[in-house]
Design a protein around this motif. Structure first.
Motif, PDB file in Angstrom:
ATOM      1  N   HIS A  80       0.759  -1.297   0.065  1.00 35.30           N
ATOM      2  CA  HIS A  80       0.012   0.102   0.329  1.00 35.30           C
ATOM      3  C   HIS A  80       0.877   1.205  -0.177  1.00 35.30           C
ATOM      4  O   HIS A  80       1.914   1.219   0.598  1.00 35.30           O
ATOM      5  CB  HIS A  80      -1.078  -0.057   1.097  1.00 35.30           C
ATOM      6  CG  HIS A  80      -2.081  -1.034   0.912  1.00 35.30           C
ATOM      7  ND1 HIS A  80      -1.990  -2.343   1.572  1.00 35.30           N
ATOM      8  CD2 HIS A  80      -3.252  -0.538   0.677  1.00 35.30           C
ATOM      9  CE1 HIS A  80      -3.194  -2.906   1.230  1.00 35.30           C
ATOM     10  NE2 HIS A  80      -3.862  -1.862   0.930  1.00 35.30           N
ATOM     11  N   THR A  81       0.532   2.221  -0.738  1.00 42.19           N
ATOM     12  CA  THR A  81       1.181   3.581  -0.769  1.00 42.19           C
ATOM     13  C   THR A  81      -0.001   4.481   0.133  1.00 42.19           C
ATOM     14  O   THR A  81      -1.077   4.457   0.044  1.00 42.19           O
ATOM     15  CB  THR A  81       1.235   4.172  -2.139  1.00 42.19           C
ATOM     16  OG1 THR A  81       0.042   4.323  -2.888  1.00 42.19           O
ATOM     17  CG2 THR A  81       2.322   3.340  -2.843  1.00 42.19           C
ATOM     18  N   THR A  82       0.395   5.253   0.579  1.00 42.31           N
ATOM     19  CA  THR A  82      -0.264   6.726   1.602  1.00 42.31           C
ATOM     20  C   THR A  82       0.159   8.100   0.941  1.00 42.31           C
ATOM     21  O   THR A  82       1.352   8.368   0.835  1.00 42.31           O
ATOM     22  CB  THR A  82      -0.144   6.421   2.947  1.00 42.31           C
ATOM     23  OG1 THR A  82      -0.469   5.120   3.187  1.00 42.31           O
ATOM     24  CG2 THR A  82      -0.794   7.472   3.720  1.00 42.31           C
ATOM     25  N   SER A  83      -0.799   8.698   0.397  1.00 42.72           N
ATOM     26  CA  SER A  83      -0.563  10.065   0.009  1.00 42.72           C
ATOM     27  C   SER A  83      -1.545  10.857   0.556  1.00 42.72           C
ATOM     28  O   SER A  83      -2.816  10.885   0.591  1.00 42.72           O
ATOM     29  CB  SER A  83      -0.686  10.213  -1.628  1.00 42.72           C
ATOM     30  OG  SER A  83      -0.623  11.391  -1.936  1.00 42.72           O
ATOM     31  N   GLY A  84      -1.142  11.740   1.632  1.00 36.33           N
ATOM     32  CA  GLY A  84      -2.042  12.458   2.474  1.00 36.33           C
ATOM     33  C   GLY A  84      -2.723  11.450   3.245  1.00 36.33           C
ATOM     34  O   GLY A  84      -2.166  10.657   4.077  1.00 36.33           O
ATOM     35  N   MET A  87      -5.060   6.134   1.525  1.00 43.04           N
ATOM     36  CA  MET A  87      -4.219   4.732   1.225  1.00 43.04           C
ATOM     37  C   MET A  87      -4.735   3.941   0.096  1.00 43.04           C
ATOM     38  O   MET A  87      -6.013   3.987  -0.301  1.00 43.04           O
ATOM     39  CB  MET A  87      -4.383   3.926   2.542  1.00 43.04           C
ATOM     40  CG  MET A  87      -3.821   2.837   2.302  1.00 43.04           C
ATOM     41  SD  MET A  87      -3.748   1.777   4.139  1.00 43.04           S
ATOM     42  CE  MET A  87      -5.608   1.066   3.859  1.00 43.04           C
ATOM     43  N   SER A  88      -3.702   3.416  -0.753  1.00 41.12           N
ATOM     44  CA  SER A  88      -4.210   2.678  -2.027  1.00 41.12           C
ATOM     45  C   SER A  88      -3.348   1.634  -2.076  1.00 41.12           C
ATOM     46  O   SER A  88      -2.138   1.491  -1.870  1.00 41.12           O
ATOM     47  CB  SER A  88      -4.334   3.702  -3.187  1.00 41.12           C
ATOM     48  OG  SER A  88      -3.018   4.118  -3.481  1.00 41.12           O
ATOM     49  N   GLU A  89      -3.804   0.553  -2.746  1.00 47.29           N
ATOM     50  CA  GLU A  89      -3.148  -0.893  -3.055  1.00 47.29           C
ATOM     51  C   GLU A  89      -2.372  -0.313  -4.052  1.00 47.29           C
ATOM     52  O   GLU A  89      -2.699   0.230  -5.063  1.00 47.29           O
ATOM     53  CB  GLU A  89      -3.922  -2.061  -3.322  1.00 47.29           C
ATOM     54  CG  GLU A  89      -3.250  -3.153  -3.077  1.00 47.29           C
ATOM     55  CD  GLU A  89      -4.173  -4.280  -3.420  1.00 47.29           C
ATOM     56  OE1 GLU A  89      -3.735  -5.416  -3.810  1.00 47.29           O
ATOM     57  OE2 GLU A  89      -5.211  -4.290  -2.694  1.00 47.29           O
ATOM     58  N   ALA A  90      -0.910  -0.893  -4.372  1.00 45.92           N
ATOM     59  CA  ALA A  90      -0.041  -0.773  -5.110  1.00 45.92           C
ATOM     60  C   ALA A  90       0.346  -2.251  -5.773  1.00 45.92           C
ATOM     61  O   ALA A  90       0.493  -2.955  -5.034  1.00 45.92           O
ATOM     62  CB  ALA A  90       1.354  -0.102  -4.779  1.00 45.92           C
ATOM     63  N   ASP A  91       0.638  -2.337  -7.249  1.00 48.90           N
ATOM     64  CA  ASP A  91       1.182  -3.377  -7.586  1.00 48.90           C
ATOM     65  C   ASP A  91       2.727  -3.738  -7.600  1.00 48.90           C
ATOM     66  O   ASP A  91       3.322  -4.664  -7.800  1.00 48.90           O
ATOM     67  CB  ASP A  91       0.784  -3.702  -9.122  1.00 48.90           C
ATOM     68  CG  ASP A  91       1.452  -2.437  -9.864  1.00 48.90           C
ATOM     69  OD1 ASP A  91       2.036  -1.419  -9.474  1.00 48.90           O
ATOM     70  OD2 ASP A  91       1.306  -2.436 -11.136  1.00 48.90           O
ATOM     71  N   GLY A  92       3.164  -2.811  -6.932  1.00 45.64           N
ATOM     72  CA  GLY A  92       4.782  -2.687  -6.702  1.00 45.64           C
ATOM     73  C   GLY A  92       5.334  -1.295  -6.164  1.00 45.64           C
ATOM     74  O   GLY A  92       4.837  -0.337  -6.376  1.00 45.64           O
ATOM     75  N   SER A 105       4.867   3.555   9.444  1.00 48.19           N
ATOM     76  CA  SER A 105       3.559   3.946   9.883  1.00 48.19           C
ATOM     77  C   SER A 105       3.220   5.312   9.012  1.00 48.19           C
ATOM     78  O   SER A 105       4.171   6.484   9.177  1.00 48.19           O
ATOM     79  CB  SER A 105       3.301   4.258  11.375  1.00 48.19           C
ATOM     80  OG  SER A 105       2.033   4.436  11.786  1.00 48.19           O
ATOM     81  N   GLY A 106       1.960   5.502   8.336  1.00 44.15           N
ATOM     82  CA  GLY A 106       1.841   6.706   8.041  1.00 44.15           C
ATOM     83  C   GLY A 106       2.377   7.158   6.749  1.00 44.15           C
ATOM     84  O   GLY A 106       1.814   7.938   6.021  1.00 44.15           O
ATOM     85  N   GLY A 107       2.894   5.931   6.054  1.00 45.26           N
ATOM     86  CA  GLY A 107       3.365   5.874   4.595  1.00 45.26           C
ATOM     87  C   GLY A 107       3.271   4.567   3.966  1.00 45.26           C
ATOM     88  O   GLY A 107       2.276   4.049   4.179  1.00 45.26           O
ATOM     89  N   ASP A 108       3.946   4.543   3.171  1.00 48.32           N
ATOM     90  CA  ASP A 108       3.804   3.109   2.443  1.00 48.32           C
ATOM     91  C   ASP A 108       4.042   1.947   3.294  1.00 48.32           C
ATOM     92  O   ASP A 108       4.775   1.901   4.205  1.00 48.32           O
ATOM     93  CB  ASP A 108       4.974   2.985   1.210  1.00 48.32           C
ATOM     94  CG  ASP A 108       4.849   3.956   0.296  1.00 48.32           C
ATOM     95  OD1 ASP A 108       4.013   4.842  -0.035  1.00 48.32           O
ATOM     96  OD2 ASP A 108       5.833   4.089  -0.508  1.00 48.32           O
TER      97      ASP A 108
END
Length: 158
Positions: A80-84, A87-92, A105-108
């Motif tokens: 997962h990536t976090t922007s602001g 949170m969204s799932e990432a393929d890599g 915590s609070g980031g990727d």
């Protein structure tokens, strides 16, 4: 006849040079050189999911990409990536050459979903990181208290 001997010698020399060029470190370029540290999982508050954090360091001259993670404690581990606040799932996630991929915590971060058992503080969770270029890396991730925070923040090293 002399001409044939010269040609054969030239072919042998060309083949030797070509094989010498195949060596990784002798060619002046190095691939990814990955290591993993600062791994931990806060004790999950849920019976079905948990988060995981770690740092992948790349001392090599070529970048790599974390593409998946497997663990015997979870049915699925997602990146997962976090922007602001989103949170969204990432393929890599990229591991830059001469740099670090910081999962915090609070980031990727990693999400352990469909937990097969709920890890408790003091347990160790086994996982395997899979990359585009490098071979898999096995990690033993200690389970810390639900409120654990590493002493030094890694946010400034993205």
């Amino acid at each position: 006849m002399t001409r044939r001997t010269v040609s054969a010698g030239a072919l042998v020399m060309a083949a030797a040079l070509a094989l010498a060029g195949c060596g990784g470190s002798d060619s002046g370029e190095s691939g990814p050189e990955l290591s993993v540290g600062a791994a931990y999982m806060p004790q999950p508050v849920s019976d079905s999911m948990a988060a995981g954090f770690l740092v992948v360091t790349n001392k090599g001259g070529d970048g790599d990409r974390l593409t998946s993670v497997t663990s015997d404690v979870a049915g699925e581990v997602t990146l997962h990536t976090t922007s602001g606040q989103a949170m969204s799932e990432a393929d890599g996630l990229d591991v830059p050459a001469g740099g670090r991929l910081v999962l915090e915590s609070g980031g990727d971060h990693l999400m352990f979903e469909k937990l097969k058992r709920r890890p408790k503080e003091g347990d160790r969770v086994s996982l395997e990181l899979h990359f585009t270029k490098s071979g898999p890396i096995d990690v033993e991730m200690p389970v810390k208290s639900a409120t654990y925070r590493p002493a030094a923040s890694t946010k400034s090293h993205h």
